[in-house]
Design an enzyme around this catalytic site. Structure first.
Site, PDB file in Angstrom:
ATOM      1  N   ASP B  61       0.888  -1.234  -0.025  1.00  6.87           N
ATOM      2  CA  ASP B  61       0.045   0.009  -0.043  1.00  6.87           C
ATOM      3  C   ASP B  61       0.853   1.064   0.191  1.00  6.87           C
ATOM      4  O   ASP B  61       1.946   1.220   0.759  1.00  6.87           O
ATOM      5  CB  ASP B  61      -0.862  -0.041   1.116  1.00  6.87           C
ATOM      6  CG  ASP B  61      -2.040   0.693   1.159  1.00  6.87           C
ATOM      7  OD1 ASP B  61      -2.059   1.973   0.611  1.00  6.87           O
ATOM      8  OD2 ASP B  61      -3.280   0.281   1.191  1.00  6.87           O
ATOM      9  N   ASN B 130      -9.903   0.429  -6.617  1.00  5.27           N
ATOM     10  CA  ASN B 130     -10.202   1.071  -7.627  1.00  5.27           C
ATOM     11  C   ASN B 130      -9.959   0.036  -8.871  1.00  5.27           C
ATOM     12  O   ASN B 130      -9.253  -1.074  -8.807  1.00  5.27           O
ATOM     13  CB  ASN B 130      -9.087   2.205  -8.042  1.00  5.27           C
ATOM     14  CG  ASN B 130      -7.717   1.840  -8.320  1.00  5.27           C
ATOM     15  OD1 ASN B 130      -7.209   1.549  -9.294  1.00  5.27           O
ATOM     16  ND2 ASN B 130      -6.983   1.966  -7.196  1.00  5.27           N
ATOM     17  N   CYS B 171     -11.336 -14.876 -15.861  1.00  4.89           N
ATOM     18  CA  CYS B 171     -10.753 -14.015 -15.193  1.00  4.89           C
ATOM     19  C   CYS B 171     -11.442 -12.860 -15.156  1.00  4.89           C
ATOM     20  O   CYS B 171     -12.781 -12.574 -15.490  1.00  4.89           O
ATOM     21  CB  CYS B 171      -9.628 -13.775 -15.691  1.00  4.89           C
ATOM     22  SG  CYS B 171      -9.478 -12.746 -17.122  1.00  4.89           S
ATOM     23  N   CYS B 174     -12.412 -11.312 -18.477  1.00  2.67           N
ATOM     24  CA  CYS B 174     -13.555 -11.961 -18.971  1.00  2.67           C
ATOM     25  C   CYS B 174     -15.062 -11.416 -18.677  1.00  2.67           C
ATOM     26  O   CYS B 174     -15.886 -11.158 -19.383  1.00  2.67           O
ATOM     27  CB  CYS B 174     -13.718 -13.585 -18.580  1.00  2.67           C
ATOM     28  SG  CYS B 174     -12.184 -14.327 -19.044  1.00  2.67           S
ATOM     29  N   CYS B 188     -15.704   4.672  -3.206  1.00  2.00           N
ATOM     30  CA  CYS B 188     -16.368   4.421  -1.878  1.00  2.00           C
ATOM     31  C   CYS B 188     -16.402   5.949  -1.321  1.00  2.00           C
ATOM     32  O   CYS B 188     -17.440   6.252  -0.337  1.00  2.00           O
ATOM     33  CB  CYS B 188     -15.710   3.536  -1.054  1.00  2.00           C
ATOM     34  SG  CYS B 188     -14.213   3.847  -0.541  1.00  2.00           S
ATOM     35  N   CYS B 245     -10.855 -12.962 -24.580  1.00  2.00           N
ATOM     36  CA  CYS B 245     -10.103 -12.202 -23.581  1.00  2.00           C
ATOM     37  C   CYS B 245      -8.712 -12.159 -24.061  1.00  2.00           C
ATOM     38  O   CYS B 245      -7.952 -12.792 -24.214  1.00  2.00           O
ATOM     39  CB  CYS B 245     -10.269 -13.002 -22.435  1.00  2.00           C
ATOM     40  SG  CYS B 245      -9.587 -12.170 -20.959  1.00  2.00           S
ATOM     41  N   CYS B 248      -6.578 -13.950 -20.969  1.00  2.00           N
ATOM     42  CA  CYS B 248      -6.874 -15.409 -20.734  1.00  2.00           C
ATOM     43  C   CYS B 248      -7.312 -16.162 -21.932  1.00  2.00           C
ATOM     44  O   CYS B 248      -7.505 -17.326 -21.799  1.00  2.00           O
ATOM     45  CB  CYS B 248      -7.610 -15.781 -19.459  1.00  2.00           C
ATOM     46  SG  CYS B 248      -9.041 -15.845 -19.597  1.00  2.00           S
TER      47      CYS B 248
END
Lengths: 88, 268
Positions: B61, B130, B171, B174, B188, B245, B248
């Site tokens: 973080d 995010n 994933c 997708c 938020c 995708c 993947c």
């Protein structure tokens, strides 16, 4: 190897003294010892906490860890139980 | 590795579980997990994983604790305001369980550093706030074949998806890859969030990691969990792999070559 033959040879029976321990540590320690054994090997467990005498075998059965071969009450100045398990 | 008497007692309530036992406990103690984001989702995830005796947690973080975080980010306390979230988390988790070794990474996850951050992780927990970061974590983990779980929470709602690249499960891209203009600024801070919702979703993320590591139970793969705490609705919706995708699908791209979109503005 039969139990009686095995019991005669004290060194071949794995032992666990859980006197003074209460649930769930009685089962936790029994389980950890059983995990180290091979199928068919025996474990002798000493318990002095009365509910554990029922609970430990019951949990071993439920988790398919071991079957109880024998439960022997030992009467001394402080009584306890000797349980023999056979690893599944 | 043998468990000490203290460890046997500390982890007794999970060693007792049929699916875990001493062998499962040792597996947890040999595992390395990365947690991206130490906010509402990452806090409970890190807490439960450290408590469970995970061997190593890499905590990522770049942000500092703010007063408005404390309503839901349970690793941080009033005295931690203005402290780095990684440091605040490290202090709490060390105090909780020294068996769990903690590495802190004070960086904003980016395309340039994500490989280095998640490399050698057995599992990644995505707990950022995010969409752009979530998609980047998805792409990098899928590309590097690292299993992971992504959750999101807003208002009273949460959603969660676990992805196991080796098993070619659906994933995050997708499911959400066609969204091009998601406005992160509506995350938020403005939309609001009840503290409990990231608490629940972050806890489930920790549970997904544990189940993956121990190969027990069912993972939330190929379906998404949706939680609505206002109406008490917990539901799963099947999600399917998209053959086109770009990460993947049948002709996957290198994750570093995928055009990134979405706001870089972090939610506060």
């Amino acid at each position: 190897m039969s139990l009686e033959k095995n019991i005669q040879n004290e060194k071949e029976v794995n032992k666990l003294d859980l006197r003074g321990k209460v649930c769930p540590m009685t089962f936790v320690n029994t389980k950890l010892s059983l995990e180290k054994l091979k199928s068919g090997e025996f474990l002798e467990v000493l318990l002095d906490f009365p509910p554990a005498v029922e609970n430990v075998p019951e949990n071993c059965r439920r988790q398919n860890l071991a079957k109880v071969v024998r439960i022997t009450p030992i009467k001394q100045n402080k009584s306890y139980w000797e349980l023999i398990f056979e690893k599944i | 590795m043998e468990l000490s008497e203290k460890q046997i007692e500390r982890y007794s309530r999970q060693i007792v579980l049929k699916e875990i036992g001493g062998m499962g406990q040792k597996k947890l103690m040999k595992s390395t997990l990365t947690i991206i984001g130490l906010g509402g989702l990452g806090s409970p995830a890190a807490y439960y994983l450290a408590a469970a005796g995970i061997g190593k947690l890499k905590l990522v973080d770049f942000d500092y604790v703010e007063l408005s975080n404390l309503q839901r980010q349970i690793l941080h306390f009033s005295e931690d305001i203005n402290k780095r979230k990684t440091i605040s988390a490290l202090e709490k988790l060390n105090s909780l369980n020294l068996d769990c070794s903690i590495e802190i990474i004070n960086k904003k996850v980016s395309i340039d550093n994500i490989r280095e951050i998640i490399q050698n992780s057995d599992f990644v927990i995505e707990g950022s706030d995010n969409f752009a970061t979530k998609m980047l974590v998805n792409d990098a983990c899928v590309y590097l074949k690292i299993p992971f779980t992504i959750a999101g929470a807003i208002r009273y709602h949460g959603q969660l998806l676990t992805v196991v690249p080796e098993k070619r499960t659906t994933c995050y891209r997708c499911v959400f890859g066609t969204i091009k203009n998601l406005d992160d600024r509506m995350s938020c801070s403005q939309a609001g969030v009840i503290g409990v919702i990231p608490g629940i979703l972050g806890s489930i993320e920790a549970n997904e990691a544990i189940k993956y590591l121990l190969e027990i139970g069912d993972l939330i793969t190929n379906k998404m969990l949706f939680v609505d705490l206002l109406k008490n609705n917990f539901s799963f919706i099947n999600v399917y792999r998209e053959i086109n995708c770009i990460i993947c699908g049948e002709n996957p791209k290198d994750f570093t070559e995928i055009k990134r979109y979405g706001s870089d503005i972090a939610c506060h």
